[in-house]
Design a protein around this motif. Structure first.
Motif, PDB file in Angstrom:
ATOM      1  N   ASP A  73       1.024  -1.365   0.075  1.00 31.28           N
ATOM      2  CA  ASP A  73       0.072   0.044  -0.091  1.00 31.28           C
ATOM      3  C   ASP A  73       0.833   1.256  -0.024  1.00 31.28           C
ATOM      4  O   ASP A  73       0.313   2.347   0.070  1.00 31.28           O
ATOM      5  CB  ASP A  73      -0.784   0.085   1.168  1.00 31.28           C
ATOM      6  CG  ASP A  73      -0.294   0.031   2.707  1.00 31.28           C
ATOM      7  OD1 ASP A  73       1.040  -0.326   2.547  1.00 31.28           O
ATOM      8  OD2 ASP A  73      -0.775   0.030   3.709  1.00 31.28           O
ATOM      9  N   GLU A  87      -0.119   7.291  -0.956  1.00 32.50           N
ATOM     10  CA  GLU A  87       0.209   6.330  -1.733  1.00 32.50           C
ATOM     11  C   GLU A  87       1.613   5.979  -1.642  1.00 32.50           C
ATOM     12  O   GLU A  87       2.105   4.953  -1.952  1.00 32.50           O
ATOM     13  CB  GLU A  87      -0.508   6.118  -2.879  1.00 32.50           C
ATOM     14  CG  GLU A  87      -1.954   5.921  -2.746  1.00 32.50           C
ATOM     15  CD  GLU A  87      -2.625   5.772  -4.088  1.00 32.50           C
ATOM     16  OE1 GLU A  87      -1.888   6.107  -5.017  1.00 32.50           O
ATOM     17  OE2 GLU A  87      -3.666   5.307  -4.300  1.00 32.50           O
ATOM     18  N   SER A 233      -7.230  -4.559  -5.055  1.00 33.86           N
ATOM     19  CA  SER A 233      -8.022  -3.548  -4.211  1.00 33.86           C
ATOM     20  C   SER A 233      -9.306  -4.366  -3.943  1.00 33.86           C
ATOM     21  O   SER A 233      -9.557  -5.420  -4.572  1.00 33.86           O
ATOM     22  CB  SER A 233      -8.145  -2.348  -5.140  1.00 33.86           C
ATOM     23  OG  SER A 233      -8.656  -2.465  -6.311  1.00 33.86           O
ATOM     24  N   ALA A 262      -8.203   0.128  -0.465  1.00 39.42           N
ATOM     25  CA  ALA A 262      -6.599  -0.560  -0.669  1.00 39.42           C
ATOM     26  C   ALA A 262      -6.770  -1.980  -0.312  1.00 39.42           C
ATOM     27  O   ALA A 262      -7.555  -2.556   0.317  1.00 39.42           O
ATOM     28  CB  ALA A 262      -5.619   0.187  -0.044  1.00 39.42           C
TER      29      ALA A 262
END
Length: 284
Positions: A73, A87, A233, A262
């Motif tokens: 992630d 991110e 995801s 995520a």
């Protein structure tokens, strides 16, 4: 700082992956920080990763994003401008190399138990800060990882009132056509309501364009929810019984909104979908 770890459900093999990496990391969307915990030698893995991405970009002109950690992630990206967001660390090769050197310098002078922050000294445009916690040699990164928890533990009931609470989960509104802006937020169940906090920002520069807004959608105003798990995801579709119930939510169309979670929140998102489906069916 808000502890985000208690809502993560790790895979059984993540402990060894954290040990191989040499440090643990986690994000806090509220405080807008990435926290890195490890020994000096462990945290120097990140120093090498930053330098490696810069070297690869110098050799090849560009480099694919480098995922850091078991959850994938957080990434290191070669980009046209320097920045830190929810991110990634990103920037041109020269800036990534400069950050690598800056981190090495701070680690060299850090003592056991020290904590230091990098962010604005990398770029004034950083949306997130990097917080480093230096542990003594022998520290096990896996000791910081969240314990495996049962899915039912993600749902809390107030025994006195019977009210249901599901921990808030971070998401982005799924909008494949988004070019100029993107929206993200937090979603949770409170009693008989679905509470959605959201904010819209510029997709290119990351500068937030709106204040945080809060939408409360009664669960009995929802017709159905559908969950879809992907490799990287998960997506949750929410269809309201009337368009008015979700008006004002970014990307809502004909009473439907789509949320993207995520990879490391896929299990929690699936449990949220199950709770909502049960509540809609009248059996929470």
């Amino acid at each position: 700082m808000t502890d985000t770890r208690n809502t993560r459900v790790p895979r059984a093999d993540t402990a060894e992956e954290w040990r191989a990496l040499g440090f643990y990391h986690e994000s806090d969307m509220v405080a807008r920080v990435w926290r890195f915990i490890g020994t000096k030698s462990g945290l120097r893995t990140l120093v090498r990763m930053l330098a490696s991405q810069a070297d690869k970009a110098d050799r090849e002109g560009r480099a694919a994003a480098l995922a850091v950690g078991p959850y994938e992630d957080f990434k290191i990206r070669v980009w046209e401008r320097a920045g830190i967001d929810d991110e990634s660390i990103h920037g041109p090769a020269a800036d990534l190399r400069r950050l690598s050197q800056l981190l090495e310098s701070r680690l060299a002078s850090a003592t056991e138990g020290a904590e230091f922050v990098l962010g604005s000294d990398y770029t004034p445009n950083a949306e997130y800060s990097l917080v480093f916690e230096v542990k003594g040699e022998g520290f096990d990164p896996a000791s910081v990882t969240p314990a495996l928890i049962e899915q039912d533990d993600l749902v809390a009931h107030d025994d006195a009132t019977g009210v249901i609470f599901v921990p808030a989960l971070a998401f982005k509104f799924h909008n494949p056509d988004a070019v100029i802006s993107e929206s993200e937020g937090m979603i949770r169940v409170e009693g008989d309501d679905l509470v959605i906090e959201h904010q819209t920002k510029d997709a290119f520069f990351g500068a937030f364009k709106t204040d945080v807004k809060v939408a409360t959608v009664p669960v009995d105003a929802i017709a159905w929810v559908k969950f879809k798990r992907g490799l990287f995801s998960a997506k949750l579709s929410i269809q309201a019984r009337a368009m008015k119930a979700v008006e004002g939510l970014p990307t809502s169309k004909q009473g439907r909104v789509r949320l993207k979670f995520a990879r490391d929140l896929r299990d929690e998102a699936e449990r949220l979908a199950e709770v909502l489906q049960a509540m809609i069916a009248g059996t929470p």
